[in-house]
Motif scaffolding. Structure first.
Motif, PDB file in Angstrom:
ATOM      1  N   PRO A   9       0.833  -1.209   0.000  1.00 27.51           N
ATOM      2  CA  PRO A   9       0.000   0.000   0.000  1.00 27.51           C
ATOM      3  C   PRO A   9       0.864   1.255   0.000  1.00 27.51           C
ATOM      4  CG  PRO A   9       0.028  -1.024   2.161  1.00 27.51           C
ATOM      5  CD  PRO A   9       0.723  -1.963   1.248  1.00 27.51           C
ATOM      6  N   ALA A  14      -4.405   2.520   4.480  1.00 30.22           N
ATOM      7  CA  ALA A  14      -4.558   1.257   3.755  1.00 30.22           C
ATOM      8  C   ALA A  14      -3.660   0.175   4.332  1.00 30.22           C
ATOM      9  CB  ALA A  14      -4.257   1.467   2.277  1.00 30.22           C
ATOM     10  N   ALA A  15      -2.466   0.549   4.756  1.00 32.53           N
ATOM     11  CA  ALA A  15      -1.535  -0.423   5.344  1.00 32.53           C
ATOM     12  C   ALA A  15      -2.103  -0.982   6.646  1.00 32.53           C
ATOM     13  CB  ALA A  15      -0.186   0.232   5.580  1.00 32.53           C
ATOM     14  N   ALA A  18      -5.085  -3.242   5.947  1.00 27.91           N
ATOM     15  CA  ALA A  18      -4.672  -4.530   5.387  1.00 27.91           C
ATOM     16  C   ALA A  18      -4.230  -5.486   6.486  1.00 27.91           C
ATOM     17  CB  ALA A  18      -3.541  -4.319   4.384  1.00 27.91           C
TER      18      ALA A  18
END
Length: 327
Positions: A9, A14-15, A18
Motif C-alpha cells: 500500500p 490502507a496499510a 490490510a
C-alpha cells in the motif's frame, strides 16, 4: 516457508487496514528479522504488508527535537549530520549493531521491534513460551549464557537484542504510532515489556499499530557520551552486555546522567536510580564504581551467565569513564 499474499500500500490507512483485516498478516520493511523468523518456521504469515512506499524516511529537527521516520535505514541515521550533532550516542549504538550489510537494509522501526535471538526461541523442536505460550522455557535449565539477569520471570529469561534500543531507552525518546484508533505517543521505556506471564508479547503495541516516528528531545548530552558493547567477536554478534552512557558536567561535577544496559533483560534496561545517584557527584572512578553497585541491585544469574554479574558493572564503569573523558 509457506505461501503468502503480498501487498504494498501507498497510504498509511490502507496499510493498517490490510493488517487488521487478516489476523495472520504482518508488516514488513527491511525484513532483516522477519524473513529469518519465516525461514525458521517460527512465524508463518498469510499476508505480508510491505510499508516501504509510506513516507516515513525523513530525518529532521523541529520543536527542539530530532524526529526520525520509522523507515529511515540504520546506516543512513548513523551517518546523518543532524544525528551526529544532536544525538551521537544513537549513532554509536547503531554502528555497534549487526553488520554493514544489515544496517543498509534494517529500518529504525524494525530494529525496535526485532525479536529475541534466544536459541531456544529459534529451535522449533524445543519448548519456548515466547513462541508457544504454555509450552515451557527451555533456557531455564538449558545453556543460558546469553540470558537475562534483570526483570525475567519463570516463563522467559530471554533478552532484547537491539543495540539501538539501548541508546533510545537512555534518551527519553517518544515513539509515535498509528493504528485503527488513530495516533498516539508512547514513551520508549514503556514500549517494550518484561516477560511476566505473557512473554509472547514483546511490546505494548496493539494489533494493527504501526510505528511512524521516533522523537528524541534535545539534551545536554552531545559531547560526553559512549556506547560500549562487549560481545564474542568484533562484528555481527549480539551483546553479552552493553551500556549506553551520557553525562553532563560542570566544573567536574555531574549535573545530569542517562544510562541504559543491553543484553541483561527482556527489554532495554534503563538505570534511572543510578542516574539520580550520579547527580551532584564529582567525575571520578570512585563515583562511577559506586553507581555501578547501585545499578546491579536485584541482579540474579543462572547457571551459565553468572559472569554478567561482574562484567556488567565493570563495563558500566568503563563506559562512564570514557564518556567523562577520564578513561
Amino acid at each position: 516457508m509457506n505461501q503468502f499474499q503480498y501487498v504494498q500500500p501507498t497510504k498509511q490507512k490502507a496499510a493498517i487496514e490490510a493488517l487488521v483485516k487478516n489476523a495472520n498478516a504482518q508488516f514488513i520493511a527491511g525484513g532483516t528479522n522477519l524473513l529469518d523468523l519465516m525461514k525458521h518456521g517460527i512465524v508463518a504469515p498469510e499476508k505480508l504488508v510491505d510499508i516501504n512506499k509510506l513516507p516515513l524516511k525523513k530525518i529532521s529537527h523541529e520543536n527542539s527535537s530530532l524526529r526520525i521516520g520509522a523507515l529511515a535505514l540504520n546506516s543512513e541515521v548513523a551517518d546523518n549530520k543532524l544525528v551526529l550533532a544532536k544525538q551521537p550516542l544513537l549513532a554509536q549504538a547503531l554502528n555497534a549493531g549487526a553488520s554493514g550489510q544489515l544496517r543498509n537494509m534494517a529500518t529504525m522501526g524494525g530494529n525496535i521491534l526485532q525479536r529475541t535471538r534466544c536459541p531456544y526461541f529459534y529451535d522449533i523442536a524445543l519448548p519456548c513460551n515466547k513462541r508457544e505460550p504454555g509450552s515451557g522455557c527451555s533456557a531455564l535449565a538449558g545453556f543460558n549464557r546469553m540470558h537475562a539477569i534483570f526483570g525475567y520471570s519463570d516463563k522467559c529469561i530471554a533478552v532484547h537484542p537491539s543495540d539501538m534500543s539501548v541508546a533510545l531507552a537512555a534518551l527519553d525518546v517518544t515513539v509515535v504510532v498509528a493504528g485503527p484508533q488513530g495516533e498516539r505517543q508512547i514513551l520508549f521505556t514503556d514500549l517494550h515489556r518484561l516477560p511476566g506471564d505473557q512473554p509472547e508479547k514483546d511490546t505494548t503495541l496493539t494489533r494493527g499499530e504501526l510505528i511512524l516516528d521516533i522523537i528524541i528531545p534535545d539534551t545536554p548530552f552531545a559531547q560526553q557520551v559512549h556506547y560500549l558493547k562487549v560481545r564474542d567477536r568484533a562484528s555481527y554478534a549480539f551483546a553479552l552486555v552493553s551500556v549506553a552512557a551520557a553525562l553532563a558536567t560542570q566544573n567536574n561535577i555531574i549535573t545530569a546522567a542517562r544510562l541504559a544496559m543491553g543484553g541483561v533483560a527482556h527489554k532495554p534496561w534503563r538505570l534511572s536510580e543510578t542516574e539520580k545517584s550520579l547527580v551532584g557527584k564529582p567525575v571520578s572512578e570512585k563515583t562511577f564504581q559506586e553507581a555501578a553497585e547501585i545499578a546491579m541491585r536485584g541482579a540474579q544469574a543462572f547457571t551459565h551467565n553468572a559472569y554478567k554479574l561482574k562484567l556488567a558493572p565493570n563495563i558500566l564503569v568503563e563506559a562512564l569513564k570514557t564518556a567523562a573523558g577520564i578513561a
